[in-house]
Design a protein around this motif. Structure first.
Motif, PDB file in Angstrom:
ATOM      1  N   PHE A   1      17.198   1.580  -2.120  1.00 25.50           N
ATOM      2  CA  PHE A   1      18.142   1.478  -3.249  1.00 25.50           C
ATOM      3  C   PHE A   1      17.008   1.703  -4.468  1.00 25.50           C
ATOM      4  CE2 PHE A   1      19.610  -1.694  -0.431  1.00 25.50           C
ATOM      5  CZ  PHE A   1      21.082  -1.252  -0.297  1.00 25.50           C
ATOM      6  N   SER A   2      17.576   2.928  -5.281  1.00 25.78           N
ATOM      7  CA  SER A   2      16.710   3.302  -6.247  1.00 25.78           C
ATOM      8  C   SER A   2      17.023   2.429  -7.589  1.00 25.78           C
ATOM      9  CB  SER A   2      16.628   4.802  -6.516  1.00 25.78           C
ATOM     10  OG  SER A   2      16.320   5.060  -7.590  1.00 25.78           O
ATOM     11  N   LYS A   3      16.813   1.416  -7.674  1.00 25.19           N
ATOM     12  CA  LYS A   3      17.559   0.267  -8.612  1.00 25.19           C
ATOM     13  C   LYS A   3      16.250  -0.550  -9.186  1.00 25.19           C
ATOM     14  CE  LYS A   3      21.786  -0.811  -6.910  1.00 25.19           C
ATOM     15  NZ  LYS A   3      22.610  -1.763  -6.381  1.00 25.19           N
ATOM     16  N   PRO A   4      16.319  -1.013 -10.265  1.00 25.08           N
ATOM     17  CA  PRO A   4      15.470  -1.542 -11.016  1.00 25.08           C
ATOM     18  C   PRO A   4      15.121  -2.924 -10.041  1.00 25.08           C
ATOM     19  CG  PRO A   4      16.966  -0.932 -12.667  1.00 25.08           C
ATOM     20  CD  PRO A   4      17.554  -0.471 -11.422  1.00 25.08           C
ATOM     21  N   ARG A   5      13.741  -3.454  -9.951  1.00 27.87           N
ATOM     22  CA  ARG A   5      13.415  -4.644  -9.312  1.00 27.87           C
ATOM     23  C   ARG A   5      13.447  -4.426  -7.825  1.00 27.87           C
ATOM     24  NH1 ARG A   5      16.104 -10.275 -10.768  1.00 27.87           N
ATOM     25  NH2 ARG A   5      14.143 -11.033  -9.954  1.00 27.87           N
ATOM     26  N   ILE A   6      14.297  -3.621  -7.131  1.00 30.23           N
ATOM     27  CA  ILE A   6      14.167  -3.663  -5.639  1.00 30.23           C
ATOM     28  C   ILE A   6      13.746  -2.201  -5.376  1.00 30.23           C
ATOM     29  CG2 ILE A   6      15.955  -5.546  -5.465  1.00 30.23           C
ATOM     30  CD1 ILE A   6      18.083  -3.481  -4.804  1.00 30.23           C
TER      31      ILE A   6
ATOM     32  N   ASN B   1      11.145  -0.796  -4.685  1.00 27.93           N
ATOM     33  CA  ASN B   1       9.870  -0.862  -3.742  1.00 27.93           C
ATOM     34  C   ASN B   1      10.175  -1.515  -2.527  1.00 27.93           C
ATOM     35  OD1 ASN B   1       7.391   0.338  -3.151  1.00 27.93           O
ATOM     36  ND2 ASN B   1       6.313  -1.603  -3.557  1.00 27.93           N
ATOM     37  N   TYR B   2      11.466  -1.774  -2.017  1.00 29.87           N
ATOM     38  CA  TYR B   2      11.926  -2.495  -0.846  1.00 29.87           C
ATOM     39  C   TYR B   2      12.834  -1.381   0.174  1.00 29.87           C
ATOM     40  CZ  TYR B   2      10.605  -7.148  -2.391  1.00 29.87           C
ATOM     41  OH  TYR B   2       9.699  -8.191  -2.677  1.00 29.87           O
ATOM     42  N   LEU B   3      12.607  -1.606   1.470  1.00 32.11           N
ATOM     43  CA  LEU B   3      13.398  -1.181   2.210  1.00 32.11           C
ATOM     44  C   LEU B   3      14.519  -2.296   2.880  1.00 32.11           C
ATOM     45  CD1 LEU B   3      10.825   0.983   4.435  1.00 32.11           C
ATOM     46  CD2 LEU B   3      12.466   1.728   2.499  1.00 32.11           C
ATOM     47  N   ARG B   4      15.893  -1.827   3.095  1.00 36.12           N
ATOM     48  CA  ARG B   4      16.579  -2.601   3.848  1.00 36.12           C
ATOM     49  C   ARG B   4      16.722  -2.134   5.316  1.00 36.12           C
ATOM     50  NH1 ARG B   4      22.679  -2.996   2.723  1.00 36.12           N
ATOM     51  NH2 ARG B   4      22.656  -1.365   4.121  1.00 36.12           N
ATOM     52  N   ILE B   5      16.133  -3.051   6.178  1.00 34.62           N
ATOM     53  CA  ILE B   5      16.334  -2.439   7.521  1.00 34.62           C
ATOM     54  C   ILE B   5      16.947  -3.442   8.455  1.00 34.62           C
ATOM     55  CG2 ILE B   5      14.611  -2.086   9.350  1.00 34.62           C
ATOM     56  CD1 ILE B   5      12.087  -2.178   7.442  1.00 34.62           C
ATOM     57  N   THR B   6      17.905  -2.882   9.017  1.00 36.00           N
ATOM     58  CA  THR B   6      18.953  -3.374   9.875  1.00 36.00           C
ATOM     59  C   THR B   6      18.248  -3.609  11.189  1.00 36.00           C
ATOM     60  OG1 THR B   6      20.642  -2.238   9.052  1.00 36.00           O
ATOM     61  CG2 THR B   6      21.369  -3.187  10.958  1.00 36.00           C
ATOM     62  N   ILE B   7      18.648  -4.895  11.635  1.00 30.41           N
ATOM     63  CA  ILE B   7      18.136  -5.462  12.937  1.00 30.41           C
ATOM     64  C   ILE B   7      18.857  -4.571  14.218  1.00 30.41           C
ATOM     65  CG2 ILE B   7      17.734  -7.234  14.589  1.00 30.41           C
ATOM     66  CD1 ILE B   7      16.276  -7.544  12.163  1.00 30.41           C
TER      67      ILE B   7
ATOM     68  N   ASP C   1       0.703  -1.378  -0.035  1.00 28.94           N
ATOM     69  CA  ASP C   1      -0.113   0.052  -0.042  1.00 28.94           C
ATOM     70  C   ASP C   1       0.841   1.278   0.112  1.00 28.94           C
ATOM     71  OD1 ASP C   1      -1.969  -1.618   0.277  1.00 28.94           O
ATOM     72  OD2 ASP C   1      -2.030  -1.377   2.456  1.00 28.94           O
ATOM     73  N   CYS C   2       2.226   1.051   0.484  1.00 30.35           N
ATOM     74  CA  CYS C   2       2.891   2.416   0.442  1.00 30.35           C
ATOM     75  C   CYS C   2       4.368   2.233  -0.538  1.00 30.35           C
ATOM     76  CB  CYS C   2       2.869   2.719   1.757  1.00 30.35           C
ATOM     77  SG  CYS C   2       3.823   4.392   1.943  1.00 30.35           S
ATOM     78  N   PRO C   3       4.624   3.047  -1.308  1.00 34.92           N
ATOM     79  CA  PRO C   3       5.752   2.983  -1.994  1.00 34.92           C
ATOM     80  C   PRO C   3       7.153   3.059  -1.040  1.00 34.92           C
ATOM     81  CG  PRO C   3       4.347   4.605  -3.098  1.00 34.92           C
ATOM     82  CD  PRO C   3       3.772   4.247  -1.836  1.00 34.92           C
ATOM     83  N   ALA C   4       8.165   2.393  -1.172  1.00 35.03           N
ATOM     84  CA  ALA C   4       9.150   2.180  -0.217  1.00 35.03           C
ATOM     85  C   ALA C   4       9.930   3.633  -0.188  1.00 35.03           C
ATOM     86  CB  ALA C   4      10.235   1.305  -0.699  1.00 35.03           C
ATOM     87  N   ARG C   5      10.103   4.307  -1.301  1.00 36.48           N
ATOM     88  CA  ARG C   5      10.685   5.438  -1.192  1.00 36.48           C
ATOM     89  C   ARG C   5      10.013   6.490  -0.209  1.00 36.48           C
ATOM     90  NH1 ARG C   5      14.077   8.797  -4.163  1.00 36.48           N
ATOM     91  NH2 ARG C   5      14.286   7.596  -5.926  1.00 36.48           N
ATOM     92  N   GLU C   6       8.635   6.497  -0.146  1.00 35.47           N
ATOM     93  CA  GLU C   6       7.627   7.333   0.616  1.00 35.47           C
ATOM     94  C   GLU C   6       7.948   6.853   1.916  1.00 35.47           C
ATOM     95  OE1 GLU C   6       3.208   7.589   0.502  1.00 35.47           O
ATOM     96  OE2 GLU C   6       3.903   8.108  -1.502  1.00 35.47           O
TER      97      GLU C   6
END
Ligand code: PLP
Length: 357
Positions: free
Chosen positions: A321-326, A328-334, A301-306
């Motif tokens: 990462f503003s890269k094709p395929r990924i 719409n993802y966030l990489r979240i460190t634990i 429901d919400c774009p990763a960049r937002e």
């Protein structure tokens, strides 16, 4: 254009994650460890005699190499140390990737690999991960000039099973296969170190930056046959003999000598990961099963960049990462449990604002 401009090497550099200078922030953007290094590291730092800084450090890094060899039950001639695994990996590219055939690494992977390939003029191809972001081992069963991949992979957090790693190594006896194990301590699977006795074309690279909480000290290492390690050292000595500072040698060895603390903090991070994965999925995120100290997450429901920008406004830093395929993802460190709770509460608030029902 000035005459000398044509002689300049032009490269597009790797972009490291932000290191913002903000005391109140929650920093989950560069896969740092939320816990301090082992207590013995602090003691070693306090005991360090600054008079020793007058002298060059041991170019062979004996103190650290010995400690690692003992911990890993391997020969000292099987270990090469460097200034973080980035330095070790750069030396590996220079030493082992000198074929006219392309080296292979996944399309979605550590974004430093193409940078080194460009810098050193190494041809490369990037087989695509499958639609679930998994490495397809068959893509690596063809002629190539060498292979490198992270396991677990970054930024996907996914582990390639040991038998598949072995198959890639076994099918490529004529090139060097480098397994970049920056995150292996957070996985349930054994390290490719176990395969060293069977394959002379394998090199395993690990780091003190993630599981040992020492990225500020810059220590990484490669493990392989004495022959490969000798070649790496020859290149290193052609470049910079004294790569490892005295503090790095002493503090690194102190960390390796404190196994219990290491196991304990890795265990805490794995427990927080399990809880955080569950909570993120309950918020509607889709996340691959993580074997690393970070989670790769996407929300329908919400774009990763937002989300990335909104979290930043609240001083919570994650990686985007503003890269094709990924893209719409966030990489979240634990982080710590408290940090993850704040992140989860903030995400819940941001998502409910967006989707009030
Ligand atoms: C973090 C990381 C490295 C580099 O770590 P150093 O701090 O240079 O030791 C290498 N490879 C991968 C996949 C990483 O995530």
């Amino acid at each position: 254009m000035k005459g000398w401009e044509k002689n300049i090497r032009r490269v597009t550099p790797y972009t490291p994650g932000e290191q913002p200078d903000c005391p109140q922030m929650i920093k989950l953007n560069t896969n740092e460890n939320p816990y301090p290094p082992a207590p013995g590291v602090r003691r070693a730092l306090e005991a360090l005699d600054t008079d020793r800084l007058r002298l060059y450090p041991d170019p062979a890094a004996g103190r650290l190499v010995k400690a690692l060899a003992k911990r890993l039950c391997l020969g000292e001639d099987q270990i090469f140390v460097g200034v973080g695994s980035d330095d070790v990996l750069a030396m590996c590219f220079l030493t082992f990737f000198n074929s006219k055939k392309p080296i292979l690494f996944p399309d979605i992977s550590y974004s430093f690999y193409p940078v080194w390939a460009e810098l050193f003029g190494v041809p490369y191809e990037t087989p695509a991960l499958d639609e679930d972001f998994r490495i397809r081992k068959e893509d690596y069963f063809r002629e190539n000039g060498g292979i490198i991949f992270p396991n677990p992979n970054a930024p996907t957090s996914l582990l390639l099973e040991s038998r598949d790693v072995e198959e890639i190594i076994a099918r490529n006896p004529d090139v060097i296969v480098i397994v970049d194990e920056a995150y292996i301590d957070f996985a349930e699977s054994p390290s490719a170190l176990e395969l060293l006795g069977k394959y002379d074309n394998l090199l395993v690279v690990q780091t003190f930056s993630k599981s040992r909480a020492m990225c500020g000290m810059r220590i990484g290492y490669a493990v392989g046959s004495p022959e490969l390690i000798r070649c790496l050292n020859d290149v290193k000595y052609s470049f910079n003999s004294y790569t490892m500072s005295l503090p790095a040698l002493e503090l690194g060895a102190a960390s390796v000598e404190e196994e219990d603390y290491f196991q304990e903090t890795v265990g805490k991070i794995k427990a927080t990961r399990k809880r955080s994965l569950k909570a993120l999925r309950e918020l509607g995120f889709s996340c691959p099963q993580s074997s690393a100290n970070f989670i790769f997450a996407s929300h329908p429901d919400c774009p990763a960049r937002e989300l990335f920008e909104a979290l930043k406004r609240e001083h919570i830093y994650v990686r985007y990462f503003s890269k094709p395929r990924i893209d719409n993802y966030l990489r979240i460190t634990i982080g710590t449990d408290a940090e993850m709770d704040t992140l989860l509460e903030t995400l819940q608030r941001l998502l409910s604002k967006k989707n009030p029902n």
